[in-house]
Write a protein that holds these residues in place. Structure first.
Motif, short mmCIF file in Angstrom:
data_model
loop_
_atom_site.label_atom_id
_atom_site.label_comp_id
_atom_site.label_asym_id
_atom_site.label_seq_id
_atom_site.Cartn_x
_atom_site.Cartn_y
_atom_site.Cartn_z
N PHE A 65 0.83 -1.22 -0.23
CA PHE A 65 -0.02 -0.13 -0.03
C PHE A 65 1.01 1.30 0.02
CE2 PHE A 65 -2.71 2.93 2.58
CZ PHE A 65 -3.56 3.39 1.55
N ASN A 66 0.69 2.16 -1.03
CA ASN A 66 1.64 3.34 -1.16
C ASN A 66 0.80 4.56 -1.22
OD1 ASN A 66 3.57 1.36 -1.19
ND2 ASN A 66 4.08 1.49 -3.58
N PRO A 67 0.16 4.99 -0.09
CA PRO A 67 -0.35 6.28 -0.28
C PRO A 67 0.18 7.49 -0.38
CG PRO A 67 -0.23 5.80 2.04
CD PRO A 67 0.50 4.41 1.20
N LYS A 68 -0.37 8.24 -1.40
CA LYS A 68 0.26 9.63 -1.54
C LYS A 68 -0.66 10.85 -1.36
CE LYS A 68 3.05 7.56 -5.56
NZ LYS A 68 3.05 7.90 -6.97
N MET A 82 4.87 10.65 0.22
CA MET A 82 4.20 9.33 0.03
C MET A 82 4.60 8.51 1.20
SD MET A 82 6.67 8.48 -3.32
CE MET A 82 6.03 6.82 -3.36
N LEU A 83 3.93 7.33 1.28
CA LEU A 83 4.54 6.34 2.29
C LEU A 83 4.62 4.92 1.59
CD1 LEU A 83 2.05 6.97 5.41
CD2 LEU A 83 4.70 7.52 5.32
N ILE A 84 5.37 4.01 1.85
CA ILE A 84 5.82 2.60 1.59
C ILE A 84 5.15 1.66 2.67
CG2 ILE A 84 7.32 1.09 0.86
CD1 ILE A 84 8.82 3.28 -0.30
N LEU A 85 4.33 0.86 2.51
CA LEU A 85 3.91 0.00 3.47
C LEU A 85 3.74 -1.43 2.70
CD1 LEU A 85 0.92 1.74 5.24
CD2 LEU A 85 3.16 1.51 5.97
#
Length: 233
Positions: A65-68, A82-85
């Protein structure tokens, strides 16, 4: 007449493109999510010089899941964090039989990753509904890999920790069913990464650093995502 028609077509293209622009001050909420699951099973039987039979089964699943969150600086330029999960788990069982000897191996692997970074994206409208875009991003994340293998005689465990710095270039196509929503198909075409790895076992502690560069043109580099643009009227 042909020149007039051509001029009208060009004019219409730019009118539609103007209607498709992402307005300054809009906020983009987007990213992508991927889930995969796989199962495997294999049987082998050999007769030379003794009868040997083996069976292997495996199961794995992964989720990313990569939200921006993007902020429109001017029409069609978007920048933001952005995040990296991500996480994954796999299990396998191997049975090996030769005469009166039976060996059963169980293996479990787990991976997890967390990090963040920043991106910049440029949209190039084609018409009222479609737009191409290019994106560059830079991220840093920590990744952990755990592995446990056991059979009737021993149990072995290991843990690998990664510190990664990555930069990548994406190209994609966005479809706007509404001006405030885009369905996006993108590909990670270029990627550079620096990896710092620390592998720990009961017997040793091993550290290594390495760099990687990739040019991707295959189905595994394609992502599907959705973006929403607040205040884009």
């Amino acid at each position: 007449m042909k020149k007039l028609l051509l001029g009208l077509l060009v004019f219409q293209f730019f009118v539609l493109a103007a209607n498709a622009q992402i307005e300054k001050g809009s906020i983009m909420l987007g990213g992508n999510a991927n889930y995969s699951n796989s199962n495997s099973n294999s049987d082998t039987r050999a007769v030379s010089p003794h009868t040997i039979q083996s069976n292997s089964t495996g199961n794995s699943n992964s989720f990313t899941f990569n939200p921006k969150v993007g902020f429109t600086l001017n029409n069609n330029w978007v920048v933001g964090p952005m995040l990296i999960l991500s996480s994954s788990k796999g299990t396998s069982e191997n049975n090996w039989v030769s005469g009166s000897t039976t060996v059963i191996d169980y293996t479990t692997t787990k991976n997890s990753s967390f990090g963040g970074g920043a991106f910049a994206r440029k949209y190039v409208p084609f018409n009222e509904y479609f737009s191409a875009f290019g994106e560059v991003n830079a991220t840093a994340n920590n990744r952990k890999e755990y592995r446990k293998s056991e059979n009737s005689s021993e149990v072995e465990e290991s843990e690998i920790k990664y510190n990664e710095i990555q930069g990548s270039v994406h190209a994609g196509l966005a479809y706007f069913p509404k001006k405030w929503m885009a369905i996006e198909l993108s590909a990670n075409i270029l990627q550079f990464a620096h990896h710092g790895r620390n592998q720990e076992t009961e017997a040793q502690d091993h550290k290594v650093n390495y760099n990687s560069f990739g040019f991707n043109l295959n189905s595994s580099s394609i992502n599907l995502g959705v973006s929403f643009f607040l205040n884009n009227k």
